[in-house]
Write a protein that holds these residues in place. Structure first.
Motif, PDB file in Angstrom:
ATOM      1  N   ALA A 108      21.345   8.165 -16.802  1.00 14.21           N
ATOM      2  CA  ALA A 108      22.932   8.730 -16.802  1.00 14.21           C
ATOM      3  C   ALA A 108      22.948  10.037 -17.875  1.00 14.21           C
ATOM      4  CB  ALA A 108      23.814   7.741 -17.415  1.00 14.21           C
ATOM      5  N   ASP A 109      23.837  10.821 -17.774  1.00  9.62           N
ATOM      6  CA  ASP A 109      23.964  12.270 -18.474  1.00  9.62           C
ATOM      7  C   ASP A 109      24.064  11.886 -19.976  1.00  9.62           C
ATOM      8  OD1 ASP A 109      23.391  13.772 -16.127  1.00  9.62           O
ATOM      9  OD2 ASP A 109      25.645  14.608 -16.327  1.00  9.62           O
ATOM     10  N   ALA A 110      24.743  10.826 -20.181  1.00 18.64           N
ATOM     11  CA  ALA A 110      25.179  10.525 -21.698  1.00 18.64           C
ATOM     12  C   ALA A 110      24.363   9.530 -22.251  1.00 18.64           C
ATOM     13  CB  ALA A 110      26.607  10.355 -21.857  1.00 18.64           C
ATOM     14  N   ALA A 111      23.621   8.965 -21.531  1.00 17.44           N
ATOM     15  CA  ALA A 111      22.732   7.855 -22.014  1.00 17.44           C
ATOM     16  C   ALA A 111      22.194   7.739 -23.401  1.00 17.44           C
ATOM     17  CB  ALA A 111      21.760   7.181 -20.986  1.00 17.44           C
ATOM     18  N   PRO A 112      22.364   6.842 -24.542  1.00 17.35           N
ATOM     19  CA  PRO A 112      21.546   7.243 -25.612  1.00 17.35           C
ATOM     20  C   PRO A 112      20.108   6.736 -25.306  1.00 17.35           C
ATOM     21  CG  PRO A 112      22.850   5.040 -25.578  1.00 17.35           C
ATOM     22  CD  PRO A 112      23.245   5.916 -24.214  1.00 17.35           C
ATOM     23  N   LEU A 113      19.052   7.475 -26.098  1.00 16.94           N
ATOM     24  CA  LEU A 113      17.776   7.453 -25.649  1.00 16.94           C
ATOM     25  C   LEU A 113      17.020   7.247 -26.844  1.00 16.94           C
ATOM     26  CD1 LEU A 113      17.554   9.914 -22.876  1.00 16.94           C
ATOM     27  CD2 LEU A 113      17.990   7.625 -22.554  1.00 16.94           C
ATOM     28  N   THR A 114      15.596   6.707 -26.646  1.00 20.97           N
ATOM     29  CA  THR A 114      14.556   6.638 -27.903  1.00 20.97           C
ATOM     30  C   THR A 114      13.256   7.411 -27.185  1.00 20.97           C
ATOM     31  OG1 THR A 114      15.252   4.653 -29.003  1.00 20.97           O
ATOM     32  CG2 THR A 114      13.064   5.635 -28.997  1.00 20.97           C
ATOM     33  N   VAL A 115      12.957   8.468 -27.807  1.00 21.72           N
ATOM     34  CA  VAL A 115      11.963   9.390 -27.307  1.00 21.72           C
ATOM     35  C   VAL A 115      10.888   9.456 -28.223  1.00 21.72           C
ATOM     36  CG1 VAL A 115      11.286  11.783 -26.408  1.00 21.72           C
ATOM     37  CG2 VAL A 115      13.592  10.791 -26.119  1.00 21.72           C
ATOM     38  N   SER A 116       9.549   9.162 -27.582  1.00 22.93           N
ATOM     39  CA  SER A 116       8.368   8.914 -28.728  1.00 22.93           C
ATOM     40  C   SER A 116       7.214   9.992 -27.866  1.00 22.93           C
ATOM     41  CB  SER A 116       7.948   7.554 -28.844  1.00 22.93           C
ATOM     42  OG  SER A 116       7.517   7.130 -27.597  1.00 22.93           O
ATOM     43  N   CYS A 117       6.401  10.396 -28.782  1.00 25.51           N
ATOM     44  CA  CYS A 117       5.502  11.345 -28.385  1.00 25.51           C
ATOM     45  C   CYS A 117       4.116  10.992 -29.242  1.00 25.51           C
ATOM     46  CB  CYS A 117       5.709  12.700 -28.244  1.00 25.51           C
ATOM     47  SG  CYS A 117       7.289  13.271 -27.615  1.00 25.51           S
ATOM     48  N   HIS A 118       2.917  11.098 -28.717  1.00 27.27           N
ATOM     49  CA  HIS A 118       1.568  11.166 -29.207  1.00 27.27           C
ATOM     50  C   HIS A 118       0.559  11.984 -28.287  1.00 27.27           C
ATOM     51  CE1 HIS A 118       1.176   7.730 -26.435  1.00 27.27           C
ATOM     52  NE2 HIS A 118      -0.173   7.973 -26.617  1.00 27.27           N
ATOM     53  N   PHE A 119      -0.427  12.105 -29.310  1.00 17.28           N
ATOM     54  CA  PHE A 119      -1.715  13.030 -28.606  1.00 17.28           C
ATOM     55  C   PHE A 119      -2.513  11.866 -27.988  1.00 17.28           C
ATOM     56  CE2 PHE A 119      -0.957  16.011 -32.140  1.00 17.28           C
ATOM     57  CZ  PHE A 119      -0.730  16.954 -31.240  1.00 17.28           C
ATOM     58  N   ASP A 120      -3.350  12.232 -26.859  1.00 16.90           N
ATOM     59  CA  ASP A 120      -4.345  11.515 -26.296  1.00 16.90           C
ATOM     60  C   ASP A 120      -5.320  12.581 -25.515  1.00 16.90           C
ATOM     61  OD1 ASP A 120      -5.840   9.499 -26.117  1.00 16.90           O
ATOM     62  OD2 ASP A 120      -4.505   8.362 -24.571  1.00 16.90           O
ATOM     63  N   GLY A 121      -6.486  11.865 -25.137  1.00 18.54           N
ATOM     64  CA  GLY A 121      -7.020  12.598 -24.087  1.00 18.54           C
ATOM     65  C   GLY A 121      -7.805  14.019 -24.423  1.00 18.54           C
TER      66      GLY A 121
END
Length: 289
Positions: A108-121
């Motif tokens: 949904a447009d206004a949904a609160p989210l947790t975003v995570s990122c990492h390196f690999d490969g």
């Protein structure tokens, strides 16, 4: 996943993240990627920026984020990883070559989210070194995995020279598109600036001929993620399902302004699509399942 997790309570501002990534002094020796996950909590799409994004890419407002939009939310974290002092390569000149997106449920447009990122490969390829940025988008309250992506970047060898570049023949046409009805697009000169105002990605190669020229481009080039988003918008209701898989290869920079051709081909379980230059060479090849 990387052992070290660095938690943020808000996403970094895009212009600052871009500057830090571009101008951070490197301390790394060798080619090992940092073993760190950046994670931001309470992320929400800005209504104003989301509206600009839809206008720039051709999406209608339907209450849900376009399947390509979480990549915009994740980009400041990608730049945060690329801007770490122990990241081994200069950021400028690192090229986005592929993207794989898996959507598990529409957001949904206004949904609160947790975003995570990492390196690999990380791996050697003929053109240089490739590595992946893995992204996860979860529901803030439940932790449900909603969306994930693998963004593949290429750092070209500094001494790479394509001696046959001027003599390359046009590649053989993809038979899948033989019966496709071409859809012509006119891509305006300000496309990069419009997308930058929506996404925060003000990389100078996308803005004007003057700012793109120091990086080897005669004119500004379209953001690869704009081209992909424009394709998805053109696919209409096929991109409105909860569970989606979206893959693309970025083949050739799209110099602005441009006239290009969009084509689709129905395949078992999905649809292939591509964007061709006036010379018939692919800018982008993709598939939506």
């Amino acid at each position: 996943m990387s052992a070290t997790i660095f938690d943020l309570h808000t996403l970094p501002a895009m212009p600052a993240a871009l500057l830090r990534a571009a101008f951070t002094r490197r301390t790394a020796r060798g080619t090992a990627l940092p073993e760190m996950t950046l994670r931001a909590h309470g992320c929400r799409a800005s209504p104003e920026l989301l509206a600009r994004y839809r206008a720039a890419c051709g999406f209608d407002a339907d209450g849900f984020l376009p399947v390509t939009y979480p990549q915009v939310l994740a980009t400041p974290l990608h730049l945060g990883l690329l801007g770490l002092p122990d990241f081994p390569y200069p950021v400028l000149g690192t090229v986005h070559v592929r993207n794989h997106i898996q959507q598990h449920r529409r957001i949904a447009d206004a949904a609160p989210l947790t975003v995570s990122c990492h390196f690999d490969g990380q791996r050697d390829v003929p053109a240089g070194q490739e590595f992946d940025l893995h992204t996860r988008v979860e529901a803030q309250e439940s932790g449900e995995l909603l969306w994930q992506a693998v963004t593949t970047m290429l750092r070209r060898n500094g001494d790479r020279k394509d001696k046959d570049a001027g003599r390359k023949d046009r590649p053989p046409d993809d038979a899948r598109f033989a019966a496709s009805r071409p859809s012509p697009w006119t891509v305006p000169a300000d496309t990069g600036r419009r997308y930058a105002r929506a996404s925060g990605d003000f990389n100078p190669i996308h803005l004007t001929p003057l700012t793109a020229r120091p990086f080897g481009f005669s004119r500004a080039i379209a953001h690869g993620m704009w081209t992909l988003a424009r394709c998805v918008a053109e696919l209409g209701e096929a991109a409105h399902l909860d569970a989606l898989r979206l893959d693309c290869d970025f083949k050739k920079p799209l110099l602005l302004p441009a006239r290009v051709t969009f084509q689709t081909a129905r395949e078992s379980g999905g649809v292939a699509f591509r964007v061709l230059s006036e010379e018939g060479k692919p800018h982008l090849l993709g598939r939506l399942d």
